[in-house]
Structures are given as structure tokens and as C-alpha cells.
Design a protein around this motif. Structure first.
Motif, short mmCIF file in Angstrom:
data_model
loop_
_atom_site.label_atom_id
_atom_site.label_comp_id
_atom_site.label_asym_id
_atom_site.label_seq_id
_atom_site.Cartn_x
_atom_site.Cartn_y
_atom_site.Cartn_z
N LYS A 171 -28.43 22.11 6.53
CA LYS A 171 -28.51 22.51 7.94
C LYS A 171 -29.54 23.60 8.22
CE LYS A 171 -25.56 22.96 11.96
NZ LYS A 171 -24.18 22.79 12.46
N PRO A 172 -29.69 24.62 7.36
CA PRO A 172 -30.69 25.66 7.64
C PRO A 172 -32.13 25.14 7.70
CG PRO A 172 -29.13 26.42 5.98
CD PRO A 172 -28.88 24.96 6.17
N TYR A 173 -32.37 23.95 7.14
CA TYR A 173 -33.73 23.41 7.07
C TYR A 173 -33.98 22.31 8.09
CZ TYR A 173 -32.96 25.74 2.62
OH TYR A 173 -32.62 26.66 1.66
N MET A 174 -33.00 22.05 8.94
CA MET A 174 -33.16 20.98 9.93
C MET A 174 -33.91 21.48 11.16
SD MET A 174 -29.61 18.83 9.75
CE MET A 174 -29.21 17.87 8.29
N TYR A 175 -34.26 20.55 12.02
CA TYR A 175 -34.99 20.82 13.27
C TYR A 175 -36.32 21.55 13.03
CZ TYR A 175 -30.44 19.71 15.30
OH TYR A 175 -29.25 19.09 15.63
N PRO A 176 -37.16 21.06 12.12
CA PRO A 176 -38.46 21.72 11.96
C PRO A 176 -39.28 21.60 13.25
CG PRO A 176 -38.46 19.60 10.85
CD PRO A 176 -37.04 19.86 11.29
N SER A 177 -40.12 22.57 13.52
CA SER A 177 -40.93 22.55 14.74
C SER A 177 -42.11 21.59 14.61
CB SER A 177 -41.43 23.95 15.06
OG SER A 177 -42.20 24.46 13.97
N ARG A 178 -42.52 21.32 13.40
CA ARG A 178 -43.62 20.39 13.16
C ARG A 178 -43.46 19.80 11.78
NH1 ARG A 178 -47.64 22.91 10.09
NH2 ARG A 178 -49.24 21.53 10.94
N VAL A 179 -44.20 18.73 11.52
CA VAL A 179 -44.16 18.11 10.20
C VAL A 179 -45.56 18.01 9.63
CG1 VAL A 179 -42.05 16.77 10.57
CG2 VAL A 179 -44.25 15.79 11.25
N THR A 180 -45.66 18.01 8.34
CA THR A 180 -46.94 17.83 7.65
C THR A 180 -46.87 16.54 6.84
OG1 THR A 180 -46.17 19.18 5.79
CG2 THR A 180 -47.41 20.29 7.54
N ALA A 181 -47.99 15.85 6.78
CA ALA A 181 -48.01 14.52 6.18
C ALA A 181 -48.87 14.47 4.93
CB ALA A 181 -48.51 13.49 7.19
N ILE A 182 -48.42 13.66 3.99
CA ILE A 182 -49.26 13.28 2.86
C ILE A 182 -49.48 11.77 2.95
CG2 ILE A 182 -48.50 15.17 1.38
CD1 ILE A 182 -46.71 13.11 -0.08
N VAL A 183 -50.67 11.34 2.58
CA VAL A 183 -51.02 9.92 2.65
C VAL A 183 -51.01 9.36 1.23
CG1 VAL A 183 -52.74 8.21 3.35
CG2 VAL A 183 -52.41 10.31 4.69
N THR A 184 -50.27 8.29 1.02
CA THR A 184 -50.24 7.64 -0.29
C THR A 184 -50.56 6.16 -0.12
OG1 THR A 184 -47.89 7.04 -0.23
CG2 THR A 184 -48.44 9.25 -1.02
N THR A 185 -50.97 5.56 -1.20
CA THR A 185 -51.28 4.13 -1.17
C THR A 185 -50.10 3.28 -1.61
OG1 THR A 185 -52.17 4.23 -3.43
CG2 THR A 185 -53.72 4.54 -1.60
N GLY A 186 -49.00 3.96 -2.00
CA GLY A 186 -47.85 3.21 -2.51
C GLY A 186 -48.06 2.84 -3.96
#
Length: 456
Positions: free
Chosen positions: A400-415
């Protein structure tokens, strides 16, 4: 032989015989029934005190078990036996398109988040899914559409008791329940699953000329899930009055899923990232099949990768634009010899002319969880739903303390190479041309099923 020694030998044989009889009884009990797979045991479980302690008291009403019905919670449970009455009730409900609680929460808007929930008979899991949805922030701004392939008043009463958002029920009209002795159920003249081709032709059983790619004939209990998913999606995107101009996301859940309280918040973040930074990302996924979860590291992390059916089919969402792309290749979905809707969608994704496979943005810290230990694909003998649910509840409490982030950061993978490997053939179970034809005709309102001669 001395009398004492003889008696000992007899006693040993009796013990061995009783043991063999016990094993046979256990095996019969574990394999009997078209849909049992632990459902009776699972549904009979009481909700544990440990689970209830983490559920707000005002939501306990959704977990109430009426003991007079507990013994009848499986697919075979008691209820209306008149198929004609059930069919009329299904048609009446589907025609009415009633939206419950619309007077409280307002009409459906074109950008309303729609949460489509596929329901069979696992009432215990459904109760807990509803409890988790009730605790989600902004759930009152959504509409829940419960899509049923089994008509049952206890399930209906539970769904209609929901008071925290708009609710609609739709009923798959071609179910095994309403067609127990004819297609799409199991016709008395259907070919046995393991019949050899030459034997099936001699028997002149239905569709003898069309086994699947493994040489097996259809099993209705497996084909129904793909039919139901396809019908549900067509119904929501193409046929309901309230969604005729809908352009927002449709989130696909199942009765044995459980959501985190910030899953709608995360859906907004994923959609914003797709709009601004990843226009080629057509699917959003809120659930993953991780074994361990590290929310202090991954709560605000997302991954952009090629969509794969077995990894990204839980709590995933797309909009009408993506649905229209799917509809352009509907024949590939319906003709693909695989009884799984998700693998059929993957086949479609991998064969889009001039276009790459679907790309997905998914939460590294999942917001949708699978709690189903029992069901059509799960054979566990210990089907205590409370054990798994309490683990998920405790996990979400700690996160619960880590929920509702204000933004997200992405990593791109090829799978991984395994998940990028192009499907060469399906899993089978979908060789029957009746299934392919029913699937194709579900895209048409006022379906008229064609007549075929299925044997030589």
C-alpha cells in the motif's frame, strides 16, 4: 500350509484389495463430472476469519454464503431445470440491456472505463473479485459488465446486489447449459474425442471428416470458453446500445481475478503513456504472472514489449480502434485450430499484413492477480480459495505505501526468444467446422446458422 501362515497371507491380500478399492474410489472422485475440477470443494469453503479481517465490514455482505445452497454450488447445482425458461430469461435480459444503478452514478459516457468480467460457476472467487472491485478508487466512474455462460439465480442475485457502480449483465446464449444434448453442447452423435479417423467415418458421427490437428474431435467444455470470450467482445463493441459510440478502454477480467485498489489509477497512467509516448502500444496490461513481487522497486515501473498471450492476458485492456483491427482479421481468429481465445488472438497478432505484432504496456508491479486454484485448467485437489486470497490481501496490504504513483517510467524490451517465436500451429480442439462457423457468425446480429452434413 500351516493355518497361521495361511491366515496371514489372506489378511495381506485383503488389505491390498481394500487399498486398491480405495485408490479406485479416489481416482473416480477426482475425475468425475464435466466441470467439477474441484469446484464443489472450492465453493463449499467458508471464508476464513483471516480473509474477513482484511475486508471492510460493510463489504462482508458480498461474502455471505447461504448454507441451504452450499451443496449445490457446482455446475450441476440445483436451479431452474427447464431449459426453455432459461433461454427465455436469457433473451429477456439480453434484450432489456438493463444498467443497474444508472440512476445513482449517471449514464455511460463514451470514455467510461468498461470492465468486462467473464463468469462461469465459481461463485466463491466471484465474491472476492467483487469485494476487491468495491475497494478500488474511482470504481464508481466505471461500468461493470458481467458476461455469464451459466444462468443461476444465486449468481444473478449477487451481481445485482452491487451498489458501488453501474452494472450490466449479459448472457451467452449458446451455452452448454442451454444446449446440453446438441451443438454447441455435446450432441449424442458427436464423434468421441479419441476416435480414429477411419472409425469416425464408419460411425458417421458428426464432423467425422474434421478432427483437429492432433487427430482429436471437439470437447464442448473446452470450446465454450473461446466462444464465450468472442461473443462477449462482439456484444460489447458491436451490439449494446450504451456502448455504440464508446471509445474508452475495455478491461477484460475473469471471475477468479482480484484487483488492487489503485488498478484504475494505473490504467490511467498506462493510457497516458500510450497516448504521449507509445502510439504503437495497442494493449494495456495490469496483471502479470510473476512468482514474486517487489513493489518498493516496481510499483511505478512499466514495460513496453510485444504482446504474448500466456503472459499478458490477465487484466488487459484495449479500445474500439484495436477491436476494429481485430475485426479485420476475424477469420484468422475463428479458423485457427486452438480452443484458447488468447492464443487465437496471438495468432491474429502475428499475422497482421504489413503490421507488427500487438505491443503492450504492462505493470511491473501487477494490479490484477489470479486467485483461481480450481477450474477447467486447474486440477489441484486442495481448492481452498481462502489460502490464496489471504496471500494476495496481505501482499496488497504490504504494498500500500507504494501504490498510486504520480508517474510511471518505462523500459522497452523485445521479449524473450521463446515469446517471440511465431506460432506454427495451435493447441487444437478447434477443428470442428461447426465451431468455426458459430464463431464467424457471432459478428452478425440475427445469426442464422447454416446446415451442414458432417460425415462422409
Amino acid at each position: 500350509m500351516p493355518r497361521l501362515k495361511y491366515a496371514s497371507v489372506v489378511r495381506v491380500f485383503v488389505i491390498i484389495g481394500l487399498f486398491c478399492l480405495w485408490v479406485q474410489i479416489m481416482l473416480s472422485a477426482s475425475s468425475g463430472g464435466i466441470y467439477r475440477d474441484g469446484e464443489e470443494l472450492m465453493n463449499a469453503n467458508e471464508t476464513s476469519e483471516q480473509v474477513l479481517a482484511l475486508v471492510p465490514p460493510e463489504l462482508h455482505k458480498y461474502l455471505t454464503v447461504h448454507h441451504k445452497n452450499v451443496s449445490a454450488n457446482s455446475t450441476e447445482r440445483s436451479g431452474p431445470k427447464n431449459i426453455s425458461d432459461i433461454l427465455r430469461a436469457i433473451q429477456r435480459n439480453n434484450d432489456a440491456q438493463t444498467i443497474y444503478n444508472e440512476d445513482i452514478f449517471g449514464p455511460v459516457q463514451n470514455d467510461t472505463i468498461i470492465i468486462a468480467i467473464q463468469v462461469h460457476t465459481r461463485l466463491t472467487y466471484l465474491r472476492h473479485l467483487i469485494v476487491s472491485l468495491a475497494q478500488a478508487r474511482d470504481i464508481d466512474k466505471t461500468m461493470l459488465i458481467f458476461s455469464h455462460d451459466y444462468y443461476d439465480e444465486e449468481i444473478n442475485n449477487l451481481v445485482r446486489s452491487i451498489d458501488f457502480t453501474k452494472v450490466m449483465q449479459i448472457f451467452y446464449p449458446y451455452s452448454i447449459q442451454t444446449h446440453p444434448h446438441e451443438f454447441p453442447g455435446t450432441d449424442l452423435n458427436d464423434c468421441p474425442r479419441d476416435a480414429k479417423f477411419d472409425q469416425a467415418v464408419k460411425l458417421q458421427c458428426n464432423n467425422a471428416l474434421h478432427p483437429d490437428l492432433h487427430g482429436h474431435y471437439r470437447e464442448a467444455k473446452y470450446t465454450q470458453t473461446k466462444h464465450h470470450w468472442w461473443w462477449k467482445a462482439n456484444r460489447i463493441f458491436n451490439q449494446l446500445q450504451c456502448t455504440i459510440g464508446h471509445t474508452g478502454p475495455v478491461v477484460f477480467l475473469e471471475e477468479d481475478h482480484y484487483v488492487a485498489e489503485d488498478f484504475i489509477h494505473m490504467l490511467y497512467l498506462l493510457r497516458n503513456m500510450a497516448d504521449k509516448s507509445c502510439p504503437q502500444c495497442e494493449i494495456l496490461s495490469l496483471g502479470t504472472y510473476l512468482k514474486t513481487y517487489q513493489y518498493h522497486h516496481n510499483s511505478d515501473k512499466v514495460e513496453i514489449t510485444p504482446w504474448h498471450s500466456s503472459m499478458h492476458n490477465m487484466g488487459f485492456a484495449f479500445n474500439r480502434t484495436v477491436w476494429n483491427n481485430i475485426m479485420e482479421l476475424q477469420d484468422q481468429f475463428c479458423a485457427y485450430d486452438d480452443y484458447n481465445w488468447d492464443y487465437s488472438l496471438l495468432h491474429l497478432s502475428q499475422n497482421r499484413p504489413g503490421r507488427e505484432k500487438f505491443k503492450v504496456i504492462l505493470c511491473k508491479g501487477p494490479r490484477v492477480f489470479h486467485i483461481g486454484e480450481c477450474g477447467i485448467h486447474h486440477k489441484k485437489s486442495n481448492c481452498n480459495a481462502s489460502t490464496v486470497i489471504s496471500k494476495v490481501q496481505q501482499l496488497l496490504k504490504n504494498a500500500k505505501p507504494y501504490m498510486y504513483p504520480s508517474r510511471v517510467t518505462a523500459i522497452v524490451t523485445t521479449g524473450g526468444a521463446k515469446h517471440n517465436k511465431k506460432l506454427t500451429k495451435g493447441n487444437g480442439g478447434w477443428g470442428d467446422i461447426r465451431d468455426q462457423d458459430l464463431c464467424t457468425n457471432m459478428t452478425k446480429i440475427g445469426r442464422q446458422q447454416r446446415t451442414y452434413i458432417y460425415y462422409a
